[in-house]
Every structure is written in C-alpha cells, then in structure tokens.
Design an enzyme around this catalytic site. Structure first.
Site, PDB file in Angstrom:
ATOM      1  N   LYS A   8     -31.991 -17.250  11.232  1.00 57.07           N
ATOM      2  CA  LYS A   8     -32.056 -18.500  10.361  1.00 57.07           C
ATOM      3  C   LYS A   8     -30.914 -19.538   9.991  1.00 57.07           C
ATOM      4  O   LYS A   8     -31.014 -20.705  10.089  1.00 57.07           O
ATOM      5  CB  LYS A   8     -32.689 -17.857   8.838  1.00 57.07           C
ATOM      6  N   THR A  26     -28.476 -19.806  12.081  1.00 59.70           N
ATOM      7  CA  THR A  26     -28.248 -20.580  13.376  1.00 59.70           C
ATOM      8  C   THR A  26     -29.388 -21.500  13.599  1.00 59.70           C
ATOM      9  O   THR A  26     -28.795 -22.673  13.807  1.00 59.70           O
ATOM     10  CB  THR A  26     -28.730 -19.275  14.674  1.00 59.70           C
ATOM     11  N   ARG A  66     -24.918 -20.830   2.318  1.00 62.64           N
ATOM     12  CA  ARG A  66     -24.312 -19.771   1.541  1.00 62.64           C
ATOM     13  C   ARG A  66     -23.084 -19.197   2.073  1.00 62.64           C
ATOM     14  O   ARG A  66     -22.885 -19.457   3.281  1.00 62.64           O
ATOM     15  CB  ARG A  66     -25.383 -18.390   1.283  1.00 62.64           C
ATOM     16  N   LYS A 126     -23.586  -5.995   9.399  1.00 66.49           N
ATOM     17  CA  LYS A 126     -24.287  -7.289   9.614  1.00 66.49           C
ATOM     18  C   LYS A 126     -23.526  -8.390  10.630  1.00 66.49           C
ATOM     19  O   LYS A 126     -22.433  -8.230  10.661  1.00 66.49           O
ATOM     20  CB  LYS A 126     -24.680  -8.003   8.342  1.00 66.49           C
ATOM     21  N   ALA A 177     -30.537 -12.524  -1.210  1.00 66.99           N
ATOM     22  CA  ALA A 177     -31.871 -12.984  -1.544  1.00 66.99           C
ATOM     23  C   ALA A 177     -32.732 -11.573  -1.966  1.00 66.99           C
ATOM     24  O   ALA A 177     -33.977 -11.948  -2.613  1.00 66.99           O
ATOM     25  CB  ALA A 177     -32.680 -13.771  -0.348  1.00 66.99           C
ATOM     26  N   PHE A 191     -33.103 -14.423   3.749  1.00 67.20           N
ATOM     27  CA  PHE A 191     -34.293 -13.208   4.122  1.00 67.20           C
ATOM     28  C   PHE A 191     -35.713 -14.283   4.099  1.00 67.20           C
ATOM     29  O   PHE A 191     -35.497 -15.311   4.719  1.00 67.20           O
ATOM     30  CB  PHE A 191     -34.304 -12.134   2.946  1.00 67.20           C
ATOM     31  N   PHE A 229     -35.369 -15.764  22.163  1.00 65.52           N
ATOM     32  CA  PHE A 229     -34.459 -14.554  22.359  1.00 65.52           C
ATOM     33  C   PHE A 229     -34.537 -14.717  23.791  1.00 65.52           C
ATOM     34  O   PHE A 229     -35.521 -14.801  24.551  1.00 65.52           O
ATOM     35  CB  PHE A 229     -34.654 -13.428  21.683  1.00 65.52           C
ATOM     36  N   TRP A 258     -29.025 -21.185  19.814  1.00 60.13           N
ATOM     37  CA  TRP A 258     -28.208 -20.325  19.935  1.00 60.13           C
ATOM     38  C   TRP A 258     -27.467 -20.534  21.118  1.00 60.13           C
ATOM     39  O   TRP A 258     -26.430 -20.810  21.274  1.00 60.13           O
ATOM     40  CB  TRP A 258     -28.846 -18.914  19.933  1.00 60.13           C
TER      41      TRP A 258
END
Lengths: 556, 556
Positions: free
Chosen positions: B72, B74, B95, B106, B274, B302, B382, B410
């Site tokens: 998200k 990205t 954020r 993560k 979140a 999220f 992806f 990406w």
C-alpha cells in the site's frame, strides 16, 4: 528583577551554526544541521579534524556540591568565553542533560545566567535525540534478550541472573523494581526486573568512551547481559545483535555542535551522571574539540572525588590525553555548608564556617595535585557572598600557594572570568607530570582501596558477602584489569551524604560490583546509591508551558 | 539478481531538502533542516500554507492484507510520483514507521523497490525523533502520575484503576503485564501495570489529530489516566501537567518533509497502527500537503475495514476534508489467500482462487462506495502473478463498473503507475456525496453495530460483562458522542484472523472499551488484539549491521 536563565537565553541572539562551525575551522559540508542552531559533525568531518594538532585540555571539576550545584557548567562555559575573549581560540565540551532531572527538580545542565549554551530549551529537552537513541538501544537489547529466552533459550540463560535492565530517561521510582513477563506463556517468562535511568545505562558509557563505529560495535559485543545456569557470562555478542544495536547508535555517535551566548563553539555530547556512572562527555567530542581549538574546556560531573577521579582514571586512558590544568570550582555557600551551617542559614555571613568548610576544598586540591596536575581554584561568586567571607577563603587558598580567581561569569559571562582565564593559561604552561591513581594491573580491591584512601580520605573498604563472591567470580572470568567506576553519593567524600567537610577514618562498604565490559570498567556500588532517581513532591514539570507559537516558559 | 530495497535506496541520489521544499512552494526560511535530506516545517511555515488553496485528496487503502503486506505504501508513493510525472503538482502524506516492527519482522514502512521515500534508513530508524518524543511524553505522564500517588495521592486515585500504561517503541512482550513499585515504600506503590507499543499510545493519537499546539494541550488535558476510589475519572489536566507534556511534544508536532526516489515531496508524520489505533498520519501533515499541492496522496493503515474506516469516520472530522477519490490496493497473491490457498501454494497459478478471493475486494469496494466516494482499484503486480490470473481479476472488477489499473510501481516507480494516476485524476473530477457511516449522536452500541454490520459484514455484536458495565459508566460520564476506534485483527473482516475472504453471519465480541478523550474517540477492543507485539524467533535485528563510515546493511 533578576532574569531567569530561560529569559536571558531567549533574549540572546544566536549565530547560524554554519558560522559557529567555521569558527572552529569545520566546513559546512562536514556538519549535519538540526535546525539553524544545532548540528552534528559527520564522520568525515571527524576524520579531517584528526589531522590537525592537539590543543590544551582544561578540566573543570568542583568541591562536593550542595543539592543546588555550584555552577560548574556555568564556570566551564564562562571560562571558555573568557579564553576566546583573550584571543585564544577555545572550544567547550559538555555533557548533554537528562530529561529526568529536567522534569524533576534540578536546574538545567546548560549553564546559567550569561554563561549558557544555546538553544538552552532544545539542549535541555530532546536536543538531537542522542539520549533517546541510547534508551532505545538499551531496551532493544533487553527485548531481544527476553525474546531469546521466550523462544527456547538456546543460550541456557538463567532468568534469575539477567543483569541487563531496561531504562527510561525519566525519574521514575515506580520502575525500580518490577516483575515482568506475567499473565500467560505468550507474555514471556516471569522474572524479577527493574529499570535504571538512561544515563546509568552501560550503553551511555560505551557511547561516551567509543572512538569509532567499529570500536562501538566491539564494546557492545562485550557487554555482559546475563549468566547461564552454569554461571558463564552471556554477552550482546552471544545474542548476535551488536550490529543492530550499532545501527541504532550510529547517528547519535556524531558529536553535537552548539554555541554559548558569546558565540563560543561548544560540543555537547553524551551525559552519564557522575555518581552512578563515569560522568564525562564523549571521548569523540573531547577529541574533536582538542583538534579544533587551541584550548578545550571540559567538565566532569559532581565533585573531584567522583567525576574528576573518573575523568582522570577512566576517560583519559581512552582519550589518550591528560589535562594541562584543572579548575576546581568552589562557592562560599557550599563551603559554609561543609563547615556545618544548616541550609536555611547559608545566606548569613559566617567566616568561621568558611574556614572550617575549606577542609573540603583543601582535600580536593591535594588530590588533584597528587595526580601531578596544576590546579586553579575558581571561586564562583554568589550574590549572598560577603567580602569578608571571600577574603577569608582567598587567604586560605593563597596560603597553599594555589592559583585562584573570583569569577562572576553568571552575572557577566566571559568578562567575569578573564582573570580565571589568564591563570588557566599560565597553569597550562607549567610542565605537568601526570600519574594515574592506580595501575590497571592492580587487583580490584587494590584499585578500590586506592580511590577510598587516597581520594576520599577513608581508612578501610568493606566488601559485602555478595561483593566478595563477585570478586572471586570476576577473577575467574579474567575481569580484573579494568579501571573502577565508583557509584557513590556526590555530597560527601564518604558513602554517607551527611558527612560533609573532610571526614576521616571512615569505612566504605562495597555492596555490589557490576561488570561493564563494554564500557571497560567495573562499577562498585556503595551505600544506598540508586540508579533510578524519583521525582520530588512538586516536580519542575508543573511549572512548564508552551504557547501556540512554540515558546517555552517555566523551564528554569 | 533483484536488488533489495536498501540497495535501491542507497543507489539513488537525493535533492537537497531545501530544493524539495521549493517544489512545494515552501521557503527555506520556513523549514528546520535535520541533515541535508530531512526537514520539519515551522509553525510559521504551516501558517503561511493555510493561506493557500486546498487541493484534491486521494486516500489509498487496501483489501485485508497478508502478513507480508500488499504494498500500500509503495502504491501511494508510486501514485504520487506518477501524478507529478503527468504534470500535476502532488504531495504524499505517510505515517512514520515504528521501530518495533523494524527490529522485528515487517518490511520497512517507507515503500519498496523504485517507489520509496528517502533517506529510507533514517525514516525507518529514529527519523526526526517524533516517536521518541511521544514515548517520553507518554512515560512522563506515567512517572508524574505514580509520583502523585507516592507523594500522598491528593487526588484519591484508586491504584487498581490506573488505566495509563507506559510505552516503548519496541516489540517487547515481556512488558505486557508487570507489577511495579516493588521492594520498599521508597520505590512507589505496588500495583499491576503494563506497557504498550508507542504507536498504541493515546499520545500518538492526540498528536495525529491535533491542529495546533493549543489544541494539542487541550486534548492532552482531557486524557483520562485513572479513576478515583469513588470512580471519578482523573485526567492529565487534574495532574496539572498538560503544559509540560506539550513542551515535550512541540517540536515533534511539526510535519517532517522528505522526498521520494523521483523527488516528489512527502510529509511523513505520526504513525499509529491501524489495528490497535486509528492508523493515519497527522492531520497537520495532511492539511499542509493539501495546501501545498494540487493533489495529496495519503494512505490509511491495513485494510479499508480498519485504517480506511477510521480515516473516513475519525480523521476527516478533524481534517475538515473528505477524500475526492479512494484507491483500493489489491494483489493477486492476497486474493488467492482469501480464496482459500495455503501460504506455501501462493506462487502457483490458481484462477478459481482469485475468483473466490475477489469476495474480499468486492466488499471493500461496496463499503467505500457506500460512503459516496469514487473508487479506483490498483492491482499491485507481483512477479509471480500470471496473465490469466490478472485477466480474471480485471474482468471481475470491470463487471462492477469500477475503474482499475495494473500498477508496476515497485519495479518502475512512477512510470509504472501512470495509468492509475490518470484514472485517479478522472475519479477526482466526479462529484462525490460523502456520508458518514454513523452520526456522532448515535449511541456507542449503535456506532459499533454500524461498523460491524455495514463494514465488516457481521451480523451481531456481543458486549462482554466488563464492556456492558463500561457502557453504563461512559453514559454517566457523558462520553457517548465520540467516534469509535475499533481494535481488530487486520487479516479478516471479522475478529477471527483465520476467517478470510468475505465471511458472513459472524458475531464480534467487544471485550473492553477504552476512553481516549484526548484523541476524541472510544477504543473498542475485539478478540485477542494485543497492544504490545512480540518479536519472532529470528528477529530482523539479527541481520543488521553498520560499517565504520556509517553505512547500514541488512535493513530490509
């Protein structure tokens, strides 16, 4: 009406930090700005400085202080300003304040009156975040250690023998002794634990004694965090996290540059307390200052028995440089207290008490001269001092053939310290013959006895049962060749804070030893010295405020 | 070989932050630099921005994510870069990351691949110290509160009913549940206690929703920290420390400016999770971006059921602006998981699973449309996605008559998001008719039921005995007109993280309510949601290192 420190600071104009860097011969390319008036020196910048000559080093220390402090930082700053005023290119190196005392009771650690470092609000609050980085690094080790235990404890750590505590940069007595890991197996392993204040963390000591990132990492690896069930030490290196912890500290490790009200460049970097830790700013900052200036004025925390002794016996071994002169700060007020006057009577003239209290200053002078170093006494004038008291004190010092000067740096800034500055310059021209108080090859008890008998004036050292067992264990672990970092009250030469003046024939009890292999010293805990202070009934925080434009009030 | 995020970041060149500020029409005088590539906007600078027009707001949210995340941030960054590439002056608002996940497991929260914000190492580590300021402010309240109790407890606080926890910005399960104040009366008052992660602190929420220092102070005053023996709430205002806590937060409150790899200006400010908090960056940063740019792209944490719902029902009420368009990020991989595929089989083509998993995306689209907002779906590609899978997904979205775009940000940065950017611009030209999910005047159960039935797709809400008692208590205290901040797993619409896809006919249990009067919402805790994460068996920290010049490796 007398202006408060923050009012004087806010009325002062500051030069851009790039201009301050230029004064020290540091290019704007070699600093990282934190706003317009703070900067960090880059590692490239530090490397360039190392190619320059090493200047003179002046250590400012003090008699045993009263709870209000004797203005050591103020004299340090005023002396730096005065030396510059005399045409000697000078830098100042100070410790950075802890938020614990700031929110609690103590005055700021950024000097006072017209001898302050600026911006004082920032310096006294988060500054450039170094203490937060140290807190985080310390607590990351704790979290990773407890996670290791929780995830199967491959290193066979005895959870009753974890010695690594968590820290906060606050005075929070509630966290001194806790039980963590409660409630459920998913919440870790229940065990006794506790928090120290950040400045007491070994990370702070490692940070202040490290000479490079690689040296930092090596020191971090050596930190002992726990023991196994068969009593083998477990280190940060064993946890394989020295790299990650170095990552958390690498920016903080760059010395912070600010300025005094008079525009003297000052490094403020690292801030261990001198009662529970070693009490000096970082080696990297002092080194950088020595290379950047003709004179570097630096301070060691609390009295010459604590910060002074640790500066000379611990820090200089890493710094590779000993002081060219030592200034001992004394006040008439504190000497009267050492002479037996109660706190509420300190404002009355009392020449006999000054004379009696001189014993405290006298021993500190002898001690520093015992290291082979030239001494200059700075009588830091307070408005309540009378002429007769100052004359009496002056005569006592003169009779010892020690240089001294009445300084008025709080009221006048550098102009109030010109005479002191001249005497310090003269002292720096004397040939010094520095000798350490003890050799590293001495045994731990021998080193502690040297400090107690030669510096404190005590007669004997008693080791608690626990400390005696630790002595054997440390011998087995090969930890005997490190210097000693005494944890002791700052108010007395002894471990009893009510024994003022120059007590004799007392015993010092070593309650516990703490191996700080990363820092490279052994902490000896005496008396009831606590590594986590508490807040007073009316904390300083109650007076603080900030307006909608960001202007702070009530901060000293 | 595919480059890691940190390798791509380190190979990118950055513009000076003064130049980035200029792009946003912000004068160098109105920023405070933190090194060459980070800055904070001064309060003067924020005031000047407020005189400018308000641009378009694009909210980026997502389907329920897999543990690895769906990219998200990205997409948010790539979309911002793409809008700029199309000639629309655009800013990004994100954020700031928490160190807990960074040291844990993560990926970074600074985007990925060629859609990253820089300097990613700084942003993922201490950045400008905001989280440390929040940690310190939170813990200063705790220390001052416990000190109040220790010093006589004039406010008659029931130590069993202290609800203010301490925090660390680390994953440290060991601190979830503790007993503090042990050992002696000088160590405080023994009581059960616990730590949360900093991002779960009400200070973080207050910080993110405050519109000025004065507003911050007002909010801080209202924070409920405990109850008296006769069950009256005790606030930060009652402790008389809102001023001091504001002092600790005033610098942090200034939004941080950085840049993307493509040089798009980005505010990164405030970072509540979140799942356990409200999940959006600060109101001040979003406002500043709206005034500085034609388009502002921001994200909510999220899925759209968590961060999205909270952005729309909590944040927009403070922001005074609702989104002009909402992007929902979906991945083929995650939809397959929602379609029932096990984690180790995700790399195999499975069109049936994509179709089954579409139910999750479908409900999120319906939900956002239910707010009256235009939706664009971003399929974040992806390398393992097959053409047939993407075709199947595209058809399903097209059949709903919803705009969508396959993005490759990406791999390609902004160039991989040009089509998405065009569709977002179009969506922003639609007339939106925003309506809140619930009215503030609805009762607390009505508001929670609205979220559960209309957003989650559940059928009923059960309140635990404790929550039922709290409902009565909150009514008595007059706390019923605040919005709700649900604390729920991010992996499912339900409170059971194993219920993927679009579950129906489920019940949500409200275990406990937490009044967050400073933030201005009521937290409703569901299921086993924890406010202090733990570390995995092999934490990310084990891979991190830094060389002697300060270059970091192993950070993602």
């Amino acid at each position: 009406m007398v202006k408060s420190d923050i009012e004087i600071a806010q009325a002062s104009s500051m030069a851009l930090i790039t201009d301050i860097a230029s004064k020290a011969g540091i290019s704007p390319d070699d600093i990282e700005q934190y706003g317009k008036y703070k900067a960090k020196i880059t590692f490239d910048g530090l490397a360039k400085l190392q190619e320059r000559e090493t200047g003179k080093l002046v250590l400012v220390t003090a008699i045993n202080p009263t709870p209000a402090g004797e203005g050591k930082s103020t004299v340090t700053i005023g002396l730096g300003d005065a030396l510059n005023q005399l045409g000697h290119q000078t830098m100042i190196a100070l410790r950075e304040p802890s938020l614990g005392p700031v929110m609690g009771v103590k005055g700021g650690a950024a000097g006072g009156g017209y001898a302050q470092v600026l911006p004082m609000e920032d310096i006294n609050l988060h500054f450039t975040g170094d203490l937060h980085a140290i807190t985080t690094a310390n607590n990351a080790i704790a979290a990773l250690l407890d996670n290791h235990i929780h995830q199967g404890n491959a290193l066979n750590i005895d959870t009753r023998r974890v010695i690594w505590k968590r820290v906060v940069d606050l005075n929070d007595r509630q966290l001194r002794q806790i039980i963590g890991g409660l409630g459920s197996p998913i919440n870790g392993v229940p065990r006794e634990d506790g928090f120290d204040i950040t400045v007491a963390s070994e990370i702070m000591a490692v940070f202040c004694l490290a000479t490079s990132i690689d040296n930092l990492k090596t020191r971090l690896s050596k930190i002992v965090v726990a023991y196994t069930y068969d009593r083998k030490p477990v280190t940060v290196g064993d946890l394989e996290i020295a790299g990650a912890i170095s990552v958390l500290l690498k920016d903080a490790l760059k010395p912070n540059l600010v300025q005094t009200i008079a525009g003297t460049p000052a490094f403020i970097h690292g801030g261990p307390f001198a009662n529970i830790a070693h009490g000096c700013n970082s080696v990297l900052a002092t080194k950088a200052a020595l290379n950047a200036a003709e004179f570097t004025v630096t301070e060691a925390g609390f009295g010459a028995d604590l910060g002074g002794e640790k500066f000379l016996d611990i820090k200089t071994r890493e710094l590779g440089k000993t002081p060219d002169a030592v200034v001992i700060v004394a006040t008439v007020r504190a000497l009267k207290m050492h002479g037996g006057v109660a706190k509420h009577e300190l404002e009355k003239e009392n020449i006999a008490a000054v004379k009696a209290g001189f014993a405290n200053l006298n021993r500190h002078i002898d001690n520093i001269q015992g290291y082979g170093l030239p001494v200059v006494v700075a009588i830091n004038e307070f408005v309540t001092d009378t002429e007769a008291e100052i004359t009496a004190l002056s005569e006592l010092i003169a009779n010892k053939h020690v240089a001294f000067s009445l300084t008025q740096v709080w009221a006048k800034g550098g102009s109030g310290g010109l005479d002191l500055a001249e005497k310090v310059v003269n002292a720096c021209q004397e040939t010094s013959h520095f000798n350490y108080l003890y050799e590293l090859s001495d045994s731990i008890p021998e080193k502690i006895e040297a400090i107690v008998t030669k510096i404190y004036g005590g007669s004997t050292v008693t080791f608690s049962k626990k400390a005696q067992n630790q002595l054997k264990e440390f011998e087995q672990n090969g930890w005997t060749t490190l210097p000693i970092c005494m944890a002791k009250t700052q108010y007395s030469f002894s471990d009893d804070q009510t024994l003022l003046g120059a007590p004799e024939n007392f015993d010092i009890t070593i309650r516990e030893l703490v191996p700080k292999l990363g820092a490279g010293f052994i902490v000896a805990l005496t008396g009831d010295i606590m590594t986590m202070p508490g807040l007073p009934k009316k904390p300083a925080a109650l007076n603080m405020d900030v307006d909608n434009s960001g202007n702070i009030s009530g901060l000293f």
